[in-house]
Design a protein around this motif. Structure first.
Motif, PDB file in Angstrom:
ATOM      1  N   ALA A 135       0.819  -1.215   0.000  1.00  0.00           N
ATOM      2  CA  ALA A 135       0.000   0.000   0.000  1.00  0.00           C
ATOM      3  C   ALA A 135       0.852   1.263   0.000  1.00  0.00           C
ATOM      4  O   ALA A 135       0.389   2.334  -0.417  1.00  0.00           O
ATOM      5  CB  ALA A 135      -0.934   0.004   1.210  1.00  0.00           C
ATOM      6  N   GLU A 136       2.101   1.151   0.443  1.00  0.00           N
ATOM      7  CA  GLU A 136       2.979   2.316   0.479  1.00  0.00           C
ATOM      8  C   GLU A 136       3.249   2.863  -0.921  1.00  0.00           C
ATOM      9  O   GLU A 136       3.578   4.035  -1.081  1.00  0.00           O
ATOM     10  CB  GLU A 136       4.308   1.952   1.148  1.00  0.00           C
ATOM     11  N   GLU A 137       3.119   2.020  -1.931  1.00  0.00           N
ATOM     12  CA  GLU A 137       3.379   2.463  -3.297  1.00  0.00           C
ATOM     13  C   GLU A 137       2.375   3.516  -3.752  1.00  0.00           C
ATOM     14  O   GLU A 137       2.631   4.252  -4.704  1.00  0.00           O
ATOM     15  CB  GLU A 137       3.337   1.264  -4.246  1.00  0.00           C
ATOM     16  N   HIS A 138       1.245   3.584  -3.075  1.00  0.00           N
ATOM     17  CA  HIS A 138       0.198   4.527  -3.468  1.00  0.00           C
ATOM     18  C   HIS A 138       0.250   5.816  -2.649  1.00  0.00           C
ATOM     19  O   HIS A 138      -0.585   6.697  -2.838  1.00  0.00           O
ATOM     20  CB  HIS A 138      -1.177   3.868  -3.321  1.00  0.00           C
ATOM     21  N   LEU A 139       1.210   5.921  -1.737  1.00  0.00           N
ATOM     22  CA  LEU A 139       1.379   7.143  -0.959  1.00  0.00           C
ATOM     23  C   LEU A 139       2.494   7.976  -1.577  1.00  0.00           C
ATOM     24  O   LEU A 139       3.566   7.462  -1.865  1.00  0.00           O
ATOM     25  CB  LEU A 139       1.726   6.809   0.503  1.00  0.00           C
ATOM     26  N   HIS A 140       2.222   9.256  -1.778  1.00  0.00           N
ATOM     27  CA  HIS A 140       3.193  10.106  -2.462  1.00  0.00           C
ATOM     28  C   HIS A 140       3.566  11.332  -1.629  1.00  0.00           C
ATOM     29  O   HIS A 140       3.996  12.347  -2.181  1.00  0.00           O
ATOM     30  CB  HIS A 140       2.635  10.551  -3.818  1.00  0.00           C
ATOM     31  N   ASP A 141       3.395  11.235  -0.312  1.00  0.00           N
ATOM     32  CA  ASP A 141       3.855  12.324   0.536  1.00  0.00           C
ATOM     33  C   ASP A 141       5.380  12.378   0.504  1.00  0.00           C
ATOM     34  O   ASP A 141       6.051  11.391   0.189  1.00  0.00           O
ATOM     35  CB  ASP A 141       3.358  12.133   1.969  1.00  0.00           C
ATOM     36  N   LEU A 142       5.936  13.532   0.841  1.00  0.00           N
ATOM     37  CA  LEU A 142       7.377  13.738   0.694  1.00  0.00           C
ATOM     38  C   LEU A 142       8.186  12.781   1.562  1.00  0.00           C
ATOM     39  O   LEU A 142       9.217  12.253   1.120  1.00  0.00           O
ATOM     40  CB  LEU A 142       7.727  15.190   1.041  1.00  0.00           C
ATOM     41  N   LEU A 143       7.735  12.545   2.786  1.00  0.00           N
ATOM     42  CA  LEU A 143       8.475  11.644   3.667  1.00  0.00           C
ATOM     43  C   LEU A 143       8.528  10.239   3.079  1.00  0.00           C
ATOM     44  O   LEU A 143       9.579   9.583   3.097  1.00  0.00           O
ATOM     45  CB  LEU A 143       7.826  11.610   5.051  1.00  0.00           C
ATOM     46  N   ASN A 144       7.415   9.779   2.535  1.00  0.00           N
ATOM     47  CA  ASN A 144       7.363   8.444   1.942  1.00  0.00           C
ATOM     48  C   ASN A 144       8.255   8.356   0.706  1.00  0.00           C
ATOM     49  O   ASN A 144       8.960   7.366   0.493  1.00  0.00           O
ATOM     50  CB  ASN A 144       5.920   8.103   1.577  1.00  0.00           C
ATOM     51  N   VAL A 145       8.238   9.406  -0.113  1.00  0.00           N
ATOM     52  CA  VAL A 145       9.070   9.426  -1.317  1.00  0.00           C
ATOM     53  C   VAL A 145      10.554   9.398  -0.949  1.00  0.00           C
ATOM     54  O   VAL A 145      11.345   8.639  -1.527  1.00  0.00           O
ATOM     55  CB  VAL A 145       8.745  10.679  -2.162  1.00  0.00           C
ATOM     56  N   LEU A 146      10.945  10.228   0.016  1.00  0.00           N
ATOM     57  CA  LEU A 146      12.345  10.251   0.443  1.00  0.00           C
ATOM     58  C   LEU A 146      12.757   8.917   1.058  1.00  0.00           C
ATOM     59  O   LEU A 146      13.872   8.429   0.826  1.00  0.00           O
ATOM     60  CB  LEU A 146      12.563  11.384   1.450  1.00  0.00           C
ATOM     61  N   GLU A 147      11.859   8.344   1.839  1.00  0.00           N
ATOM     62  CA  GLU A 147      12.155   7.068   2.491  1.00  0.00           C
ATOM     63  C   GLU A 147      12.464   5.985   1.471  1.00  0.00           C
ATOM     64  O   GLU A 147      13.446   5.249   1.597  1.00  0.00           O
ATOM     65  CB  GLU A 147      10.967   6.657   3.361  1.00  0.00           C
ATOM     66  N   HIS A 148      11.645   5.899   0.430  1.00  0.00           N
ATOM     67  CA  HIS A 148      11.856   4.869  -0.577  1.00  0.00           C
ATOM     68  C   HIS A 148      13.028   5.203  -1.497  1.00  0.00           C
ATOM     69  O   HIS A 148      13.733   4.301  -1.961  1.00  0.00           O
ATOM     70  CB  HIS A 148      10.579   4.678  -1.401  1.00  0.00           C
ATOM     71  N   ALA A 149      13.252   6.489  -1.746  1.00  0.00           N
ATOM     72  CA  ALA A 149      14.369   6.879  -2.605  1.00  0.00           C
ATOM     73  C   ALA A 149      15.712   6.589  -1.943  1.00  0.00           C
ATOM     74  O   ALA A 149      16.697   6.258  -2.622  1.00  0.00           O
ATOM     75  CB  ALA A 149      14.262   8.364  -2.953  1.00  0.00           C
ATOM     76  N   LEU A 150      15.763   6.705  -0.623  1.00  0.00           N
ATOM     77  CA  LEU A 150      17.022   6.517   0.098  1.00  0.00           C
ATOM     78  C   LEU A 150      17.236   5.083   0.563  1.00  0.00           C
ATOM     79  O   LEU A 150      18.333   4.750   1.030  1.00  0.00           O
ATOM     80  CB  LEU A 150      17.067   7.453   1.312  1.00  0.00           C
ATOM     81  N   LYS A 151      16.218   4.252   0.461  1.00  0.00           N
ATOM     82  CA  LYS A 151      16.295   2.900   1.022  1.00  0.00           C
ATOM     83  C   LYS A 151      17.480   2.118   0.466  1.00  0.00           C
ATOM     84  O   LYS A 151      18.326   1.620   1.223  1.00  0.00           O
ATOM     85  CB  LYS A 151      14.992   2.148   0.748  1.00  0.00           C
ATOM     86  N   HIS A 152      17.585   2.004  -0.846  1.00  0.00           N
ATOM     87  CA  HIS A 152      18.655   1.200  -1.436  1.00  0.00           C
ATOM     88  C   HIS A 152      20.032   1.859  -1.306  1.00  0.00           C
ATOM     89  O   HIS A 152      21.009   1.164  -0.989  1.00  0.00           O
ATOM     90  CB  HIS A 152      18.330   0.885  -2.893  1.00  0.00           C
ATOM     91  N   PRO A 153      20.159   3.182  -1.531  1.00  0.00           N
ATOM     92  CA  PRO A 153      21.476   3.798  -1.294  1.00  0.00           C
ATOM     93  C   PRO A 153      21.967   3.614   0.139  1.00  0.00           C
ATOM     94  O   PRO A 153      23.154   3.358   0.363  1.00  0.00           O
ATOM     95  CB  PRO A 153      21.226   5.282  -1.618  1.00  0.00           C
ATOM     96  N   VAL A 154      21.062   3.728   1.106  1.00  0.00           N
ATOM     97  CA  VAL A 154      21.461   3.553   2.506  1.00  0.00           C
ATOM     98  C   VAL A 154      21.900   2.114   2.761  1.00  0.00           C
ATOM     99  O   VAL A 154      22.872   1.865   3.486  1.00  0.00           O
ATOM    100  CB  VAL A 154      20.304   3.947   3.446  1.00  0.00           C
ATOM    101  N   GLU A 155      21.210   1.159   2.161  1.00  0.00           N
ATOM    102  CA  GLU A 155      21.603  -0.242   2.331  1.00  0.00           C
ATOM    103  C   GLU A 155      23.013  -0.482   1.796  1.00  0.00           C
ATOM    104  O   GLU A 155      23.805  -1.211   2.403  1.00  0.00           O
ATOM    105  CB  GLU A 155      20.602  -1.150   1.613  1.00  0.00           C
TER     106      GLU A 155
END
Length: 246
Positions: A106-126
């Motif tokens: 369901a997170e794929e359908h949320l486009h708030d800034l925090l959610n976008v940043l969280e998913h954008a940084l997930k793989h680089p942080v890993e």
């Protein structure tokens, strides 16, 4: 987060100068008021939210990146570990009224800034965490001692027991519940997965102990915690944990 807070309080990176924290919290407050609260205030009663949308499209996450850098600098100058530098800024980022968890579909359908940043940084942080662990784990296998077994026990035993107990406490006595389809006993598996101490444990060991045999022994305990991956698989089979569809 709790481990990092303990690290900051008990193992400061220099002489304490708490007045610099005013810079960090000031940056967080300023970015919240100017780029989060004020646009929403101006959009009150307007479902299309023109001001918030304009700010989001024009600036994106740039104000929060700048505030994060300022906050990081403030923490560094204050003597607290700069790893905590982003904590004041994260709550200031616009977020949805409800979060489903970073791994939920369901997170794929949320486009708030925090959610976008969280998913954008997930793989680089890993990737960064992987190389951090790789670079900080340079110890010989002969570097074992009491610290090895204490760290290993804290991870292999402490994590599952702690997560199970506090999960039960939140779900039952406090009546906060748990996700649908999940059982309390499933928290044991989560505890074993969380016991893998390849990053934070190595980080804490390198800061808490001076370079030498004790630090090396503590790092060995963190490396041995990879055995928790096997334990989590075994626990999942024994407890019959199943993946839920949807």
């Amino acid at each position: 987060a709790a481990g990092l807070i303990i690290l900051a309080i008990f193992y400061p990176s220099g002489d304490l100068a708490p007045e610099w924290l005013l810079l960090s919290f000031g940056a967080a407050l300023a970015v919240f008021v100017l780029f989060n609260w004020l646009p929403r205030r101006m959009d009150r009663g307007r479902p299309e939210r023109p001001h918030s949308t304009r700010v989001r499209k024009a600036l994106g996450g740039l104000p929060y990146v700048i505030a994060g850098c300022i906050s990081w600098y403030g923490f560094m100058q204050s003597g607290l570990h700069p790893a905590l530098g982003l904590l004041p800024v994260v709550p200031a980022i616009p977020h949805a009224d409800r979060a489903f968890g970073i791994f939920a579909e369901a997170e794929e359908h949320l486009h708030d800034l925090l959610n976008v940043l969280e998913h954008a940084l997930k793989h680089p942080v890993e990737i960064v965490l992987f190389f951090f662990g790789l670079l900080n784990a340079g110890v010989e296998f002969s570097s074992m001692g009491d610290a090895t077994w204490l760290v290993l026990a804290g991870l292999i035993i402490g994590k599952p027991v702690g997560i199970l107990f506090f999960g039960w406490l939140a779900a039952k006595p406090l009546k906060l519940g748990i996700p649908e389809g999940m059982r309390i006993i499933d928290l044991v598996v989560i505890g074993f997965v969380a016991a893998i101490g390849f990053t934070v444990s190595l980080f804490v060991a390198s800061v808490a102990f001076d370079a030498g045999p004790v630090q090396d022994a503590a790092k060995m305990g963190a490396l041995f915690s990879f055995a928790a991956a096997i334990l989590s698989i075994v626990a999942g089979k024994v407890l019959r944990v199943q993946k839920m569809d949807g």
